[in-house]
Design an enzyme around this catalytic site. Structure first.
Site, PDB file in Angstrom:
ATOM      1  N   LYS A 148       0.879  -1.248  -0.021  1.00  0.00           N
ATOM      2  CA  LYS A 148      -0.022  -0.059  -0.048  1.00  0.00           C
ATOM      3  C   LYS A 148       0.734   1.222  -0.099  1.00  0.00           C
ATOM      4  O   LYS A 148       0.545   2.218   0.707  1.00  0.00           O
ATOM      5  CB  LYS A 148      -0.943   0.003   1.368  1.00  0.00           C
ATOM      6  CG  LYS A 148      -1.910  -1.187   1.235  1.00  0.00           C
ATOM      7  CD  LYS A 148      -2.906  -1.220   2.281  1.00  0.00           C
ATOM      8  CE  LYS A 148      -2.441  -1.696   3.612  1.00  0.00           C
ATOM      9  NZ  LYS A 148      -3.218  -2.077   4.417  1.00  0.00           N
ATOM     10  N   ASP A 184      -5.906  -6.503  10.014  1.00  0.00           N
ATOM     11  CA  ASP A 184      -7.227  -5.760  10.111  1.00  0.00           C
ATOM     12  C   ASP A 184      -8.284  -6.806   9.644  1.00  0.00           C
ATOM     13  O   ASP A 184      -9.432  -6.713  10.275  1.00  0.00           O
ATOM     14  CB  ASP A 184      -7.227  -4.650   9.202  1.00  0.00           C
ATOM     15  CG  ASP A 184      -6.897  -4.767   7.685  1.00  0.00           C
ATOM     16  OD1 ASP A 184      -6.198  -5.689   7.481  1.00  0.00           O
ATOM     17  OD2 ASP A 184      -6.918  -3.775   6.956  1.00  0.00           O
TER      18      ASP A 184
HETATM   19  C1  GLC Z   1      -2.765  -5.146   2.237  1.00  0.00           C
HETATM   20  C2  GLC Z   1      -1.954  -5.654   3.385  1.00  0.00           C
HETATM   21  C3  GLC Z   1      -2.928  -6.499   4.321  1.00  0.00           C
HETATM   22  C4  GLC Z   1      -4.252  -5.930   4.807  1.00  0.00           C
HETATM   23  C5  GLC Z   1      -4.795  -5.193   3.501  1.00  0.00           C
HETATM   24  C6  GLC Z   1      -6.092  -4.453   3.873  1.00  0.00           C
HETATM   25  O1  GLC Z   1      -3.227  -6.031   1.249  1.00  0.00           O
HETATM   26  O2  GLC Z   1      -0.827  -6.293   3.054  1.00  0.00           O
HETATM   27  O3  GLC Z   1      -2.101  -7.057   5.553  1.00  0.00           O
HETATM   28  O4  GLC Z   1      -4.884  -6.891   5.461  1.00  0.00           O
HETATM   29  O5  GLC Z   1      -3.966  -4.392   2.802  1.00  0.00           O
HETATM   30  O6  GLC Z   1      -5.853  -3.388   4.489  1.00  0.00           O
END
Ligand code: GLC
Length: 411
Positions: A148, A184
């Site tokens: 991200k 999350d």
């Molecule tokens: C990215 C992260 C993952 C998280 C997702 C949603 O894919 O690698 O860990 O759960 O974003 O926030």
């Protein structure tokens, strides 16, 4: 003009995705090479009986939240108005670990001071850290890689709880015990599962995307699939262009086709090619554009004005709407197929109810994403799909981390 059937995902292709996803899940669980990391989280589903006051710190994007909440037992979560939101300064995202964790620890200190919680009582804290972390225990784990757009130096390979604890010491915060570290998706699943025992998948469809579920073979331990990195998908030339120009080519392929961080840019590439309009196209525009049912597509026109395109024809506006619909619909169908794969893994013949807890801006705010997911599940499972219920689990990630902290601190 781009043939938008490029973004179609037919029923037979959803079946291919389901098969490939299941294979990758099995490989990941068997520690073989796989695009799905399948990370054991050391967390099992809560009973609903957990009680007490907890702090949750929810960090997964540039906005993060700290909140206090009380678990009342009997599956009830008390609401507390003790909550603060913070924005991570852009410079910290590419800085070093010390500045990064010092900032977060400083925010926690402000929170404790504001609500007069800084002394007198120890607090267990659930830390939601939404990146691929190789957990080594319920409150420890090393960052595998950033996603991200984050790129803080000195965190990959290190234990994020230790880094956070060291920062807390530097800030003289001594009454907070980090008793849980959670993704999350895991927070979201646990928060819904606390209230509803049919809930067995947690999904995030926001800036990033990911899912988790309890794995029977591991005594119900929740597995973080990190599905954003799934790469057995048919890509278009636009996907490949976006990937090539991204900060991590070859990684997070599914995320680049589904999540809020990338959907807008993807639609933007098609718009650029077809209409020779080169604008920075955001995912949130897609929601406005696709919800525009006016004859003259006046909302589409106003979005375009915002990006500096003062005049547009109705033909151009219609085209832009079609492009957005094609791109978002594919994202929804990919997500639904992967959910179907996880459900089939847990329950081959779909013989019981499954509640899928979903959080994130794309799922919540996009006008047709949820609807398109639902109709795709109906195509896949037929009338039995009524056994699957997708529910919005708003802010579940923070709440869930607190519940995990409750379970962990009791042990
Ligand atoms: C990215 C992260 C993952 C998280 C997702 C949603 O894919 O690698 O860990 O759960 O974003 O926030």
């Amino acid at each position: 003009m781009t043939d938008l059937s490029l973004f179609e995902l037919h029923l037979n292709e959803t079946r291919d995705i389901i098969k490939a996803f299941q294979l990758e899940m099995d490989r990941g669980l068997a520690l073989k090479k796989s695009s799905l990391k399948m990370i054991p989280t050391y967390v099992t589903m809560p009973t609903g009986a957990e009680k007490g006051r907890f702090i949750a710190l929810d960090l997964g994007g540039t906005n993060f939240r700290i909140l206090e909440l009380s678990l009342k037992g009997g599956g009830r979560i008390g609401t507390s108005s003790n909550t603060m939101k913070f924005v991570l300064p852009q410079a910290l995202l590419t800085g070093d670990a010390k500045s990064f964790f010092d900032f977060i620890a400083g925010c926690l200190k402000k929170f404790l001071q504001k609500y007069k919680l800084e002394s007198g009582k120890d607090f267990n804290l659930g830390f939601t850290f939404s990146f691929p972390v190789k957990q080594t225990g319920v409150n420890s784990g090393r960052l595998v890689c950033w996603t991200k757009g984050f790129n803080v130096r000195g965190v990959v390979g290190n234990d994020v709880v230790s880094l956070f604890n060291e920062a807390l010491q530097r800030k003289n915060v001594d009454n907070v015990i980090i008793s849980a570290l959670a993704n999350d998706t895991v927070g979201t699943l646990v928060a819904k599962g606390y209230e509803n025992s049919d809930c067995d998948i947690g999904v995030i469809l926001g800036t990033g995307t990911n899912a988790c579920y309890p794995e029977e073979k591991l005594d119900g331990m929740i597995i973080n699939t990190e599905w954003g990195n799934f790469n057995k998908l048919k890509t278009s030339l636009y996907d490949r262009e976006l990937d090539k120009n991204s900060d991590r080519p070859g990684q997070q392929i599914l995320e680049k086709m589904v999540s809020g961080m990338y959907l807008g840019s993807l639609a933007g590439l098609v718009i650029k090619k077809d209409l020779k309009i080169n604008i920075e196209f955001k995912t949130e525009y897609m929601s406005v554009i696709e919800a525009d049912r006016s004859a003259g597509l006046s909302k589409v026109a106003s979005v375009l004005r915002k990006t500096g395109i003062a005049k547009s024809t109705i033909v151009e506006r219609r085209r832009i709407k079609k492009i957005c619909e094609a791109v978002s619909r594919r994202g929804a169908r990919i997500s639904a197929s992967c959910i179907a794969a996880i459900i089939k893994k847990m329950d081959k013949r779909l013989s019981r109810r499954h509640v899928v807890a979903i959080d994130g801006s794309v799922y919540e705010k996009h006008p047709t994403f949820a609807k398109n997911m639902k109709s795709c599940l109906r195509e896949i499972f037929g009338s039995r799909s009524s056994l699957i219920r997708m529910v919005l689990a708003k802010d579940g990630s923070g709440k869930g981390a607190a519940i995990i902290a409750a379970v962990a601190s009791r042990k």
